[in-house]
Design a protein around this motif. Structure first.
Motif, mmCIF file in Angstrom:
data_model
loop_
_atom_site.group_PDB
_atom_site.id
_atom_site.type_symbol
_atom_site.label_atom_id
_atom_site.label_comp_id
_atom_site.label_asym_id
_atom_site.label_seq_id
_atom_site.Cartn_x
_atom_site.Cartn_y
_atom_site.Cartn_z
ATOM 1 N N UNK A 1 24.571 17.635 110.202
ATOM 2 C CA UNK A 1 23.154 17.083 109.978
ATOM 3 C C UNK A 1 22.873 16.271 110.688
ATOM 4 N N UNK A 2 23.432 14.843 110.807
ATOM 5 C CA UNK A 2 22.901 14.156 111.323
ATOM 6 C C UNK A 2 22.862 14.271 112.822
ATOM 7 N N UNK A 3 24.203 14.654 113.032
ATOM 8 C CA UNK A 3 23.661 14.677 115.525
ATOM 9 C C UNK A 3 24.480 16.270 115.102
ATOM 10 N N UNK A 4 22.754 16.859 115.198
ATOM 11 C CA UNK A 4 22.349 18.401 115.682
ATOM 12 C C UNK A 4 20.691 18.083 115.672
ATOM 13 N N UNK A 5 20.668 18.888 116.183
ATOM 14 C CA UNK A 5 18.886 18.793 116.901
ATOM 15 C C UNK A 5 18.305 18.939 115.360
ATOM 16 N N UNK A 6 17.240 19.102 114.777
ATOM 17 C CA UNK A 6 16.800 19.090 113.643
ATOM 18 C C UNK A 6 15.458 19.359 113.846
ATOM 19 N N UNK B 1 12.441 20.114 112.822
ATOM 20 C CA UNK B 1 11.246 19.278 111.430
ATOM 21 C C UNK B 1 10.909 17.915 112.216
ATOM 22 N N UNK B 2 12.492 17.206 112.455
ATOM 23 C CA UNK B 2 12.261 15.981 112.678
ATOM 24 C C UNK B 2 11.762 15.955 114.415
ATOM 25 N N UNK B 3 11.969 17.321 115.400
ATOM 26 C CA UNK B 3 12.355 18.061 116.418
ATOM 27 C C UNK B 3 12.923 16.426 117.255
ATOM 28 N N UNK B 4 13.890 15.633 116.624
ATOM 29 C CA UNK B 4 15.337 15.356 117.300
ATOM 30 C C UNK B 4 16.616 15.348 116.624
ATOM 31 N N UNK B 5 17.648 14.823 117.014
ATOM 32 C CA UNK B 5 18.822 14.218 116.255
ATOM 33 C C UNK B 5 18.868 13.107 115.300
ATOM 34 N N UNK B 6 18.952 13.805 113.654
ATOM 35 C CA UNK B 6 18.160 12.474 113.234
ATOM 36 C C UNK B 6 19.602 11.193 113.209
ATOM 37 N N UNK B 7 20.104 11.735 113.854
ATOM 38 C CA UNK B 7 21.235 10.014 113.818
ATOM 39 C C UNK B 7 20.504 8.696 115.172
ATOM 40 N N UNK B 8 19.876 9.919 116.002
ATOM 41 C CA UNK B 8 18.919 9.089 117.071
ATOM 42 C C UNK B 8 17.237 8.109 116.104
ATOM 43 N N UNK B 9 16.978 8.717 115.105
ATOM 44 C CA UNK B 9 16.060 8.241 114.994
ATOM 45 C C UNK B 9 16.208 7.496 113.589
ATOM 46 N N UNK B 10 17.983 6.700 113.721
ATOM 47 C CA UNK B 10 17.713 5.680 112.321
ATOM 48 C C UNK B 10 16.963 4.689 113.177
#
Length: 228
Positions: A191-196, A198-207
């Motif tokens: 979930x963290x490292x794949x494209x999302x 809804x968020x239009x990005x990888x969750x880990x990159x948005x922290x």
């Protein structure tokens, strides 16, 4: 999505669910569906039981169609008529759960699972020797994702830690617990490292780049943790 919609998806995708989960994961999934059949007409209890069913489905590979449907679903308000399951539909799902022989994971699904794990292991990570404080004493209790590399041993993806202090990020710890990372670390890491979408990005990159509440909401929407 109503509770009956979910039951229909379970009935159609049961062979894939059985093939993709470990024996322990499948037993937990069975128990969650049985509990759904035991709560009666209490809509709050039904919502909680449905949430537990959805949590169990987080262990499915992201490439699985049912898992994709769950990923695309956002929780929202629902009338009692949409929450309470049809007794006949629920009984049929429970009957199927208990009547099919345990299948062997087919080679194609096994190859997908291997590919996902290999991809996750390429992300920057640290070993246990770099953990500090409470995280070093009990990483699982600290809410950290721990992946096992066949060659390097235990690895902790770097996005979980503040780059300045090295301490676990509270928002990551909170979301990891929401995603049951102690039971399914690979699914949580995916979930963290794949494209999302809804968020239009990888969750880990948005922290640290977007409000913590937005990340938490995205994770909660995945499992329907909220009004349903």
């Amino acid at each position: 999505m109503t509770t009956n919609d979910l039951l229909g998806l379970l009935r159609r995708h049961l062979p894939e669910i059985r093939a993709s989960l470990t024996a322990a994961q499948y037993a937990r999934f069975q128990d969650s569906v049985r509990r759904l059949g035991e709560v009666g007409d209490d809509t709050r209890a039904v919502r909680l039981a449905v949430l537990e069913v959805r949590r169990c489905l987080l262990a499915l590979p992201r490439e699985n169609e049912l898992r994709r449907r769950m990923d695309q679903f956002r929780s929202g308000g629902a009338a009692p008529s949409a929450v309470l399951p049809d007794a006949g539909e629920l009984d049929e799902v429970i009957r199927l759960l208990e009547s099919v022989d345990w299948p062997v994971l087919d080679p194609a699904s096994a190859e997908i699972a291997r590919g996902v794990r290999q991809r996750l292991l390429t992300a920057p990570a640290r070993g246990p020797e770099r953990l500090t404080g409470a995280a070093a004493q009990d990483p699982d209790r600290a809410g950290l994702i721990r992946l096992t590399d066949p060659e390097l041993g235990d690895r902790y993806p770097d996005f979980q830690f503040d780059p300045d202090t090295g301490e676990p990020r509270p928002v990551v710890q909170r979301i990891n617990r929401l995603l049951l990372s102690d039971q399914d670390p690979w699914g949580a890491a995916d979930w963290w490292l794949a494209g999302n979408a809804w968020l239009r990005d990888t969750p880990a990159a948005l922290v640290g780049q977007v409000p913590d509440a937005l990340l938490t909401e995205a994770a909660a929407a995945l499992i329907g943790d909220g009004a349903w």
